[in-house]
Scaffold this active site. Structure first.
Site, PDB file in Angstrom:
ATOM      1  N   HIS A  34     -11.548  -6.947  -5.958  1.00 12.84           N
ATOM      2  CA  HIS A  34     -11.846  -6.031  -4.855  1.00 12.84           C
ATOM      3  C   HIS A  34     -12.569  -4.788  -5.402  1.00 12.84           C
ATOM      4  O   HIS A  34     -12.065  -4.101  -6.291  1.00 12.84           O
ATOM      5  CB  HIS A  34     -10.511  -5.649  -4.215  1.00 12.84           C
ATOM      6  CG  HIS A  34     -10.616  -4.867  -2.955  1.00 12.84           C
ATOM      7  ND1 HIS A  34     -10.644  -3.490  -2.947  1.00 12.84           N
ATOM      8  CD2 HIS A  34     -10.696  -5.257  -1.662  1.00 12.84           C
ATOM      9  CE1 HIS A  34     -10.717  -3.069  -1.686  1.00 12.84           C
ATOM     10  NE2 HIS A  34     -10.752  -4.132  -0.887  1.00 12.84           N
TER      11      HIS A  34
ATOM     12  N   GLU B 166     -19.283  -2.710   0.652  1.00 12.25           N
ATOM     13  CA  GLU B 166     -18.490  -1.790   1.475  1.00 12.25           C
ATOM     14  C   GLU B 166     -18.851  -0.324   1.179  1.00 12.25           C
ATOM     15  O   GLU B 166     -19.045   0.048   0.028  1.00 12.25           O
ATOM     16  CB  GLU B 166     -17.004  -2.042   1.202  1.00 12.25           C
ATOM     17  CG  GLU B 166     -16.107  -1.169   2.054  1.00 12.25           C
ATOM     18  CD  GLU B 166     -14.625  -1.462   1.843  1.00 12.25           C
ATOM     19  OE1 GLU B 166     -14.278  -2.538   1.321  1.00 12.25           O
ATOM     20  OE2 GLU B 166     -13.813  -0.585   2.216  1.00 12.25           O
TER      21      GLU B 166
ATOM     22  N   HIS C 219       0.805  -1.226   0.000  1.00 10.96           N
ATOM     23  CA  HIS C 219       0.000   0.000   0.000  1.00 10.96           C
ATOM     24  C   HIS C 219       0.839   1.278   0.000  1.00 10.96           C
ATOM     25  O   HIS C 219       0.354   2.333   0.402  1.00 10.96           O
ATOM     26  CB  HIS C 219      -0.970   0.049   1.191  1.00 10.96           C
ATOM     27  CG  HIS C 219      -2.114  -0.925   1.111  1.00 10.96           C
ATOM     28  ND1 HIS C 219      -2.006  -2.237   1.475  1.00 10.96           N
ATOM     29  CD2 HIS C 219      -3.400  -0.762   0.724  1.00 10.96           C
ATOM     30  CE1 HIS C 219      -3.175  -2.850   1.308  1.00 10.96           C
ATOM     31  NE2 HIS C 219      -4.036  -1.986   0.850  1.00 10.96           N
TER      32      HIS C 219
ATOM     33  N   GLU D 288     -13.715  -8.860  -0.412  1.00 12.73           N
ATOM     34  CA  GLU D 288     -14.347  -7.526  -0.421  1.00 12.73           C
ATOM     35  C   GLU D 288     -14.667  -7.116  -1.845  1.00 12.73           C
ATOM     36  O   GLU D 288     -14.426  -5.975  -2.253  1.00 12.73           O
ATOM     37  CB  GLU D 288     -13.424  -6.483   0.225  1.00 12.73           C
ATOM     38  CG  GLU D 288     -13.073  -6.782   1.668  1.00 12.73           C
ATOM     39  CD  GLU D 288     -12.292  -5.643   2.325  1.00 12.73           C
ATOM     40  OE1 GLU D 288     -11.360  -5.120   1.698  1.00 12.73           O
ATOM     41  OE2 GLU D 288     -12.628  -5.284   3.467  1.00 12.73           O
TER      42      GLU D 288
ATOM     43  N   GLY E 188      -0.873  -1.856  -5.989  1.00 12.47           N
ATOM     44  CA  GLY E 188      -1.681  -2.970  -5.477  1.00 12.47           C
ATOM     45  C   GLY E 188      -3.068  -2.522  -5.058  1.00 12.47           C
ATOM     46  O   GLY E 188      -4.018  -3.288  -5.111  1.00 12.47           O
ATOM     47  N   HIS E 189      -3.183  -1.301  -4.585  1.00 12.53           N
ATOM     48  CA  HIS E 189      -4.498  -0.723  -4.290  1.00 12.53           C
ATOM     49  C   HIS E 189      -4.541   0.623  -4.984  1.00 12.53           C
ATOM     50  O   HIS E 189      -3.874   1.570  -4.583  1.00 12.53           O
ATOM     51  CB  HIS E 189      -4.714  -0.558  -2.790  1.00 12.53           C
ATOM     52  CG  HIS E 189      -6.149  -0.263  -2.423  1.00 12.53           C
ATOM     53  ND1 HIS E 189      -6.941   0.628  -3.130  1.00 12.53           N
ATOM     54  CD2 HIS E 189      -6.928  -0.756  -1.429  1.00 12.53           C
ATOM     55  CE1 HIS E 189      -8.143   0.674  -2.578  1.00 12.53           C
ATOM     56  NE2 HIS E 189      -8.174  -0.158  -1.543  1.00 12.53           N
TER      57      HIS E 189
ATOM     58  N   CYS F 298     -11.026   2.661   6.714  1.00 14.59           N
ATOM     59  CA  CYS F 298     -11.184   3.311   5.408  1.00 14.59           C
ATOM     60  C   CYS F 298     -12.568   3.932   5.238  1.00 14.59           C
ATOM     61  O   CYS F 298     -12.698   5.015   4.662  1.00 14.59           O
ATOM     62  CB  CYS F 298     -10.925   2.302   4.299  1.00 14.59           C
ATOM     63  SG  CYS F 298     -11.899   0.787   4.417  1.00 14.59           S
ATOM     64  N   CYS F 299     -13.610   3.247   5.737  1.00 16.42           N
ATOM     65  CA  CYS F 299     -14.973   3.729   5.466  1.00 16.42           C
ATOM     66  C   CYS F 299     -15.299   5.043   6.185  1.00 16.42           C
ATOM     67  O   CYS F 299     -15.731   5.996   5.525  1.00 16.42           O
ATOM     68  CB  CYS F 299     -15.994   2.650   5.780  1.00 16.42           C
ATOM     69  SG  CYS F 299     -15.845   1.194   4.712  1.00 16.42           S
TER      70      CYS F 299
ATOM     71  N   CYS G 123     -16.974   2.215   1.211  1.00 18.56           N
ATOM     72  CA  CYS G 123     -15.967   2.782   0.293  1.00 18.56           C
ATOM     73  C   CYS G 123     -16.265   2.412  -1.163  1.00 18.56           C
ATOM     74  O   CYS G 123     -15.982   3.205  -2.063  1.00 18.56           O
ATOM     75  CB  CYS G 123     -14.572   2.268   0.626  1.00 18.56           C
ATOM     76  SG  CYS G 123     -13.893   2.930   2.144  1.00 18.56           S
TER      77      CYS G 123
HETATM   78 ZN   LIG Z   1     -13.943   1.063   3.427  1.00 22.88          ZN
END
Ligand SMILES: [Zn+2]
Length: 792
Positions: free
Chosen positions: A260, A328, A158, A312, A207-208, A396-397, A330
């Site tokens: 994801h 999710e 990350h 996810e 990766g993200h 994260c959310c 996000c």
């Molecule tokens: Zn999230």
């Protein structure tokens, strides 16, 4: 050599096309929202959510990580994940947006302090990743990170994800305050990333994803094309990787939404940005195909995406389970970012139809009505196992909520070629720059509760231009675009549009009513949309919704929740086809909501095992407002076919008992919820377990409503082996509370049975007692759990 050719190619592509989205956003700073729905939410985000998030960042060590990396404090890396840095960045982004609406010197100073810590934590060459800077050697490094920078980014380090959120925050802060403090940190960092990747030839794809969108914003504020080039570079090096992060094949060859869901939508948004700025259609072709895949196969009626918890992410086509729906928060926000960009590219209202569905349902469900509790997954059905949390280890959310909510007014209007697009219906005043003219557009509405609205057009100069009003999909025959959902009935009433009281002349184009005329100061458009309750059916291939119906009114999807319905149960409701419904506004409920009432058949099983059908008035509330009054039953999709109804079983000693345990979790009430499992790993109903405990003695206890004589018990063990952490226990015994309050073991007639995939029945000499306790010895290697525990 190859690299040089590649660089030339990108440089040419970019310089040959000084272009951008054909449609221009009207920034949120130009729109003042004054309604009763969004204005209070934006205020609460400022007054409640951002302060909570900041407090959590201090409390959990997220701020300390920057202090320690910046040598302002001693210690080790304090938090669980290497991406915890991003929560600070996202809160700075949200606070920056918020400061533009609510100037606040104290909050601005707090943000300045955080930026100071961030600048201290940055390494001399620009690298910024507190985990690595704090770690003295590889043993202290997070296991997701490699001893070499960037190397494990395609997996889980990350590092570039952190960079992406840094850039988004830096740009927001600079635009809000004019200060370059964070922007300079971001520029130094982005220059390093450019040096290592584009010039250095590193091929580690992010990766993200998010760095792509962040870099595009950096390009927009600095005008430095190398950031756009770097964004494109990161998209183009994705290949030979995993579906999980959309690197299985080159991005331009992708046609399906996989992996994801947050990563996916951030990437699709980055592709739209790069396509708009470079004119490269191959990205557009890919995201157009993927959009159809989502709306035809993978979208929940609430706008949620990413059905599966395990990764996810997206599941197979039509696999949209309700209770285990991950959705999710996000991913909802990412899906809004993506659909917004598709609108800016194509100017079609269908993207806004999806955006609005997400916004009013699956996105705002992620934050409580008071702004102080959050959902990470947003399921469409619950038996009480879902509760809102104050915060999450992986946060994260909530931090995404912080930054998204204040930006909502920026999604209302857009302009192109002498045209104003009206996309969202929120009472407000907007100052819109049409290039050759300036227009103050006042919107009067009580959306989403009413479909009647008015617009007062105040151009600086009387001139001819278009006002394009979005005709929502829900006004016609689809609650949301795509092949997944349809209304059961057609709306008989038509919407009407008038200008200054007279029927307006307009054409319909790409889902917009285009009003072209010479506009004078004070011209008034009235747009009246019928807002009846509509019954929604899912595509036959969505097995989870088979024999079921959902209610939608305007953009709002409704749900039935326990506090509003008899027996606190909504599992046994049978709504008749197109049953008459009534609606009314309740100002005192959930900060003010329009509720829907209908008559439903509610079958219950009587003590002598007969099914008794009663007619009850049932109440539905907007889905976003659920789980604000404690935990219990909730369902969006309710039966409209008798075969889909689960009659309510009669109450039992167990179901009426108070449950306690040696280890209390939210799932505790699942042991007496009267839901019988199909097997010991049945994930479709709630279960309780003691994981991660093992090799200990644990207990669960029933305190009866009143003393009872009992002689039999049945327990169904939870066992998710061989991959999970729970197995049937080593042994168990049953204790009852004697009249003197002491616990005594029952006199069992057989040995205690311990078998999986069945009820384990134990008969014993009858006792009269007020409480039962099951003592369970966990095995040496594994934990254990219970799906259901019955008493007779
Ligand atoms: Zn999230």
């Amino acid at each position: 050599m190859k690299r040089i050719v590649f660089l030339l190619f990108t440089a040419i592509t970019i310089s040959a096309s000084a272009q951008d989205y054909p449609i221009k956003p009207v920034p949120f700073t130009s729109v003042k929202v004054t309604d009763h729905f969004w204005a209070p939410r934006i205020m609460r985000n400022y007054k409640v959510t951002i302060p909570i998030a900041l407090e959590q960042c201090y409390k959990t060590g997220r701020v300390d990580n920057f202090l320690i990396a910046g040598k302002l404090k001693k210690g080790k890396f304090k938090t669980e994940y290497p991406f915890d840095d991003t929560d600070i960045y996202k809160i700075i982004e949200g606070a920056s947006y918020s400061l533009q609406t609510f100037p606040d010197a104290k909050l601005e100073a707090q943000v300045d302090s955080l930026i100071y810590y961030i600048s201290k934590a940055q390494e001399p060459d620009g690298y910024l990743y507190t985990n690595r800077t704090i770690a003295k050697d590889s043993t202290e490094l997070h296991p997701w990170a490699s001893p070499r920078r960037w190397e494990k980014d395609p997996e889980l380090s990350h590092e570039l994800y952190n960079c992406g959120h840094l850039y988004e925050a830096a740009v927001a802060h600079y635009l809000a305050t004019g200060k370059k403090t964070l922007l300079n940190v971001a520029i130094k960092n982005a220059d390093l990333v450019y040096h290592d990747f584009v010039e250095g030839g590193l091929k580690y794809y992010p990766g993200h994803q998010i760095v792509e969108m962040g870099l595009v914003k950096m390009y927009r504020v600095t005008g430095n094309k190398k950031y756009l080039e770097l964004a494109k570079y990161f998209l183009d090096i994705r290949k030979n990787g995993d579906e999980y992060n959309q690197a299985q094949i080159p991005v331009t060859e992708q046609t399906k939404a996989v992996g994801h869901a947050v990563r996916a939508t951030y990437m699709y948004s980055g592709m739209a940005d790069v396509a708009a700025l470079t004119g490269d259609k191959s990205y557009v072709n890919a995201i157009d195909a993927i959009w159809h895949d989502v709306v035809d196969h993978k979208l929940y009626i609430t706008g949620g995406i990413g059905a599966e918890a395990g990764h996810e992410g997206f599941g197979p086509d039509y696999a949209l389970p309700n209770m285990s729906a991950y959705n999710e928060t996000c991913a909802s926000i990412g899906n809004i970012y993506w659909n917004y960009r598709l609108f800016l590219l194509h100017g079609d209202s269908k993207y806004y139809d999806v955006l609005e569905q997400i916004l009013y349902n699956g996105m705002i469900s992620g934050v409580s009505v008071k702004g102080d509790r959050f959902f990470y997954p947003n399921p469409l059905e619950s038996m009480g196992q879902h509760a809102r949390s104050e915060w999450f280890g992986c946060a994260c959310c909530p931090s995404n909520v912080c930054r998204f909510i204040p930006s909502v007014p920026g999604y209302m209007y857009a302009t192109a070629n002498n045209r104003i697009y009206v996309n969202l219906f929120i009472q407000s005043k907007a100052n819109i720059d049409l290039g050759s003219n300036k227009v103050m557009l006042e919107q009067q509405s009580n959306y989403p509760w009413s479909g009647n609205m008015a617009f007062v057009v105040n151009p600086a100069a009387s001139k001819t231009f278009d006002v394009a009003l979005r005709i929502p999909a829900w006004l016609n025959n689809a609650p949301v675009p795509g092949g997944l959902y349809a209304f059961e009935t057609t709306e008989t009433k038509k919407y009407t549009i008038t200008v200054n009281g007279k029927k307006a002349e307009y054409t319909v184009e790409n889902g917009y009513a285009i009003l072209n005329r010479k506009w004078n100061k004070g011209d008034k458009i009235e747009f009246n949309m019928p807002m009846d309750v509509r019954y929604v059916k899912a595509n036959d291939q969505v097995k989870a919704d088979d024999g079921r119906v959902a209610l939608q009114r305007g953009p709002l999807v409704y749900c039935f929740e326990w506090p509003d319905n008899k027996d606190a149960s909504v599992r046994h409701l049978l709504l008749k086809d197109n049953e008459q419904t009534t609606t009314s506004y309740d100002a005192n409920l959930l900060d003010g909501v329009e509720v829907i009432k209908a008559v439903a058949v509610t079958p219950v099983i009587t003590k002598d095992d007969k099914v008794e059908e009663k007619n009850e008035t049932v109440t539905a509330i907007p889905y976003y407002a659920w789980a604000n009054r404690g935990v219990g039953d909730m369902s969006v999709w309710v039966a409209d076919k008798p075969t889909s109804v689960v009659p309510l079983p009669p109450p039992t000693i167990a179901s009426k008992s108070k449950v306690s345990a040696s280890y209390v979790t939210k799932a505790l009430k699942s042991i007496n919820d009267q839901l019988e499992p199909a097997n010991s790993h049945d994930g479709s109903i709630p279960y309780y377990h003691w994981w991660p405990k093992k090799d200990t003695v644990e207990w669960v206890q029933y305190d009866f409503e009143k003393p009872a004589t009992i002689s039999k018990t049945q327990v169904y063990w939870f066992d998710d082996g061989p991959w999970g952490g729970c197995r049937i226990p080593a042994s168990w015994k049953l204790m009852y509370k004697d009249t003197d309050g002491s616990w005594k073991e029952v006199k069992a007639k057989t040995t205690y049975p311990i078998t999986k995939d069945t009820f384990n029945e134990l008969e014993f000499d009858a006792v009269n007692t007020s409480a039962l306790r099951m003592e369970v010895q966990l095995s040496k290697e594994h934990s254990a759990g219970i799906m259901e525990w019955k008493v007779e």
